[in-house]
Structures are given as structure tokens and as C-alpha cells.
Design a protein around this motif. Structure first.
Motif, short mmCIF file in Angstrom:
data_model
loop_
_atom_site.label_atom_id
_atom_site.label_comp_id
_atom_site.label_asym_id
_atom_site.label_seq_id
_atom_site.Cartn_x
_atom_site.Cartn_y
_atom_site.Cartn_z
N UNK A 113 0.83 -1.21 0.00
CA UNK A 113 0.00 0.00 0.00
C UNK A 113 0.86 1.26 0.00
N UNK A 114 1.82 1.35 0.91
CA UNK A 114 2.62 2.56 1.01
C UNK A 114 3.59 2.69 -0.16
N UNK A 115 4.05 1.57 -0.66
CA UNK A 115 4.92 1.61 -1.84
C UNK A 115 4.18 2.20 -3.03
N UNK A 116 2.92 1.80 -3.20
CA UNK A 116 2.12 2.33 -4.31
C UNK A 116 1.86 3.82 -4.12
N UNK A 204 -19.04 10.60 -11.06
CA UNK A 204 -18.29 10.63 -12.31
C UNK A 204 -16.82 10.33 -12.16
N UNK A 205 -16.39 9.92 -10.95
CA UNK A 205 -14.98 9.55 -10.74
C UNK A 205 -14.74 8.14 -11.27
N UNK A 206 -13.48 7.82 -11.52
CA UNK A 206 -13.10 6.43 -11.78
C UNK A 206 -13.17 5.69 -10.46
N UNK A 207 -13.92 4.62 -10.41
CA UNK A 207 -14.09 3.84 -9.19
C UNK A 207 -13.35 2.52 -9.31
N UNK A 208 -12.44 2.27 -8.38
CA UNK A 208 -11.74 0.99 -8.32
C UNK A 208 -12.21 0.29 -7.05
N UNK A 209 -12.82 -0.87 -7.23
CA UNK A 209 -13.36 -1.62 -6.10
C UNK A 209 -12.28 -2.56 -5.57
N UNK A 210 -11.79 -2.27 -4.35
CA UNK A 210 -10.78 -3.11 -3.71
C UNK A 210 -11.49 -4.29 -3.05
N UNK A 211 -11.91 -5.22 -3.86
CA UNK A 211 -12.76 -6.32 -3.42
C UNK A 211 -11.92 -7.52 -3.03
N UNK A 212 -11.09 -7.34 -2.02
CA UNK A 212 -10.19 -8.42 -1.61
C UNK A 212 -10.91 -9.51 -0.84
N UNK A 213 -12.17 -9.31 -0.50
CA UNK A 213 -12.94 -10.34 0.19
C UNK A 213 -13.86 -11.11 -0.76
N UNK A 214 -13.87 -10.75 -2.02
CA UNK A 214 -14.64 -11.49 -3.01
C UNK A 214 -16.13 -11.45 -2.79
N UNK A 215 -16.66 -10.29 -2.39
CA UNK A 215 -18.10 -10.19 -2.17
C UNK A 215 -18.79 -9.72 -3.44
N UNK A 227 -12.58 -3.83 -10.74
CA UNK A 227 -12.30 -4.58 -9.51
C UNK A 227 -10.84 -5.00 -9.42
N UNK A 228 -10.29 -4.97 -8.21
CA UNK A 228 -8.97 -5.54 -7.93
C UNK A 228 -9.08 -6.29 -6.61
N UNK A 229 -8.17 -7.21 -6.37
CA UNK A 229 -8.23 -8.01 -5.14
C UNK A 229 -7.01 -7.83 -4.24
N UNK A 230 -5.97 -7.15 -4.72
CA UNK A 230 -4.79 -6.95 -3.88
C UNK A 230 -3.98 -5.78 -4.44
N UNK A 231 -2.94 -5.39 -3.70
CA UNK A 231 -2.17 -4.23 -4.12
C UNK A 231 -1.24 -4.51 -5.29
N UNK A 232 -0.93 -5.77 -5.53
CA UNK A 232 -0.18 -6.11 -6.74
C UNK A 232 -0.99 -5.78 -7.98
N UNK A 233 -2.25 -6.21 -7.99
CA UNK A 233 -3.14 -5.91 -9.11
C UNK A 233 -3.35 -4.41 -9.25
N UNK A 234 -3.53 -3.75 -8.13
CA UNK A 234 -3.78 -2.31 -8.16
C UNK A 234 -2.58 -1.55 -8.71
N UNK A 235 -1.39 -1.95 -8.29
CA UNK A 235 -0.18 -1.28 -8.80
C UNK A 235 -0.02 -1.50 -10.29
#
Length: 243
Positions: A113-116, A204-215, A227-235
Motif C-alpha cells: 500500500x505505502x509503496x504504491x 463521475x470519478x473512476x471507481x476501483x473496487x478493492x474487493x479483496x474479500x470477493x463479495x 475490480x482488484x483483489x490486492x495491491x499487486x493488481x492495483x499497482x
């Protein structure tokens, strides 16, 4: 998703987005209710967050103090744990809530998270935080995580301080206006479908869903989001496409 560049702003949610919010929840239940290893902590946590958002909306936005806040905090445990055969008295719910609060300041950021955040800032991207809750309480978590050493206070927006609560689109519009950004230049990352995706996409913002719990989405599943599930994907999503 279009590339993130220096003229963009990227904002993060705090709870269960910058750190694992399940940890204090589990520890609080183990301490006060002796729930043991086999209790379904993650599904119960998800329902607690659902009722937290639901009761907040019923109250007209996240309450920041007084009896309304106290009642909301205990009622969310009574309703959510009741779905898992734990019938709590008001006194038990208060004990769970107290233990839960005590553990919310012994927290660590998700790996990466902090690296990103640092890499986005190196690109010239404005990076900030948008979170619901009472200002003092949320600031304690922000400082416990060390987020305040990375992100200046003027880029930290807490619902209780600005009197607007996610998913109210006016909160996102207010922030974009303060930064002199268009909605298309702003991106928000958060774990809550109701608060984060619905709110950001609605503005109207870009929305990124940090859905790491798979709901699954609670409603309006057609809303534009990534959708992303972890910070690797997000980066990879934010940084690789920005080159």
C-alpha cells in the motif's frame, strides 16, 4: 482504464482498504464472546460492515458523537452476529464494541500500500484519503498506520469534519472542486460497494473496487468500476498503464 498521469488525483479509503479491518473485529469477538477458531469471522465481518453502512444511511450520514453513534455501533453487532446464531444483549454488544475500538489502533498497512502511494506521488499524482467517521477516531487510525507521514492533512477528508458522508456524491464533488480537478481526473479506491463504488461512480470519478474479500455488489452492479483483489493488481493497473 485510461492511464493515470500527473494531472490526476487518486484517493484511498482507510478501513479495509489501507489495512485489514477484519483483524480487530476477530480479536474483539474472541476476547468478549470466546468465539474460537471455527467461527465464520469473514462473513460476519462483512455483515457488520453492511449494517454499519445501513444504519449510518438511516441516520442521515455517519454520526460523529453522542447516543446516535453509540447506538449505531452496538446495533450493528446485534444485527450482524444475530445472523450467525449469536444473540447478543445490549451489554454484550457494548463489550464487543469497546474491545473492537481498542484494537483499531494496533494496525498495519496492507503489503504494497505505502509503496504504491509513494510511486504515485513520484509521478506527480495528487494522493489523498477519503473516509467516513468521527474525525478524532479516524485520525487516530491514520496516525497509527503512519499515513500522516505520507499524505498531508489537507488531502485527508473525513466525513465528520466536512459534514458530508460517502456515498453522497457532493463529498466527491467538493473534493474535486477544492483540487481544481474534473471528475474524469479523479480516481477513488475503496472496499465498500455501497460507500465507495456507488459514491465515486455516481460523481463521475473512476471507481476501483478493492474487493479483496470477493463479495458481490449489493445493488446497481452495472455501475462503471474496475475490480482488484490486492495491491499487486492495483499497482499494475495504475502504474503499468501510466508508463
Amino acid at each position: 482504464m485510461r492511464p493515470i498521469t500527473a494531472n490526476h488525483a487518486v484517493f484511498f479509503d482507510v478501513d479495509d482498504t489501507l489495512y485489514d479491518h477484519l483483524q480487530p473485529f476477530r480479536e474483539a469477538l474472541e476476547e468478549t464472546l470466546d468465539t474460537g477458531q471455527d467461527f465464520p469471522y469473514e462473513p460476519a465481518y462483512h455483515r457488520m460492515r453492511y449494517y454499519s453502512d445501513y444504519l449510518s444511511a438511516e441516520a442521515g450520514g455517519t454520526p460523529t458523537h453522542g447516543q446516535v453513534l453509540a447506538s449505531m455501533r452496538t446495533e450493528r453487532f446485534i444485527r450482524s452476529l444475530g445472523e450467525f446464531d449469536l444473540a447478543l444483549t445490549a451489554e454484550q454488544a457494548e463489550a464487543v464494541q469497546a474491545a473492537y475500538l481498542n484494537r483499531q489502533f494496533d494496525i498495519r498497512p496492507f503489503p504494497g500500500a505505502f509503496d504504491l502511494i509513494g510511486k504515485l506521488q513520484e509521478l506527480g499524482v495528487v494522493v489523498g484519503v477519503i473516509t467516513n467517521g468521527p474525525p478524532d477516531h479516524q485520525w487516530r487510525k491514520i496516525r497509527a498506520l503512519g499515513v500522516d507521514r505520507l499524505i498531508p492533512a489537507e488531502l485527508v477528508f473525513i466525513s465528520g469534519a466536512v459534514d458530508l458522508t460517502k456515498p453522497d456524491v457532493r463529498l466527491f464533488e467538493l473534493i474535486a472542486g477544492k483540487l481544481g480537478k474534473t471528475a474524469e481526473q479523479c480516481c477513488y479506491i475503496g472496499d465498500s460497494w455501497r460507500n465507495d463504488v456507488v459514491g465515486a461512480a455516481g460523481a463521475g470519478w473512476r471507481a476501483i473496487w478493492f474487493n479483496h474479500r470477493g463479495v458481490r455488489p449489493e445493488e446497481d452492479s452495472h455501475l462503471p468500476h474496475t475490480p482488484v483483489t490486492n495491491y499487486g493488481e492495483l499497482a499494475r493497473l495504475l502504474l503499468d498503464e501510466s508508463k
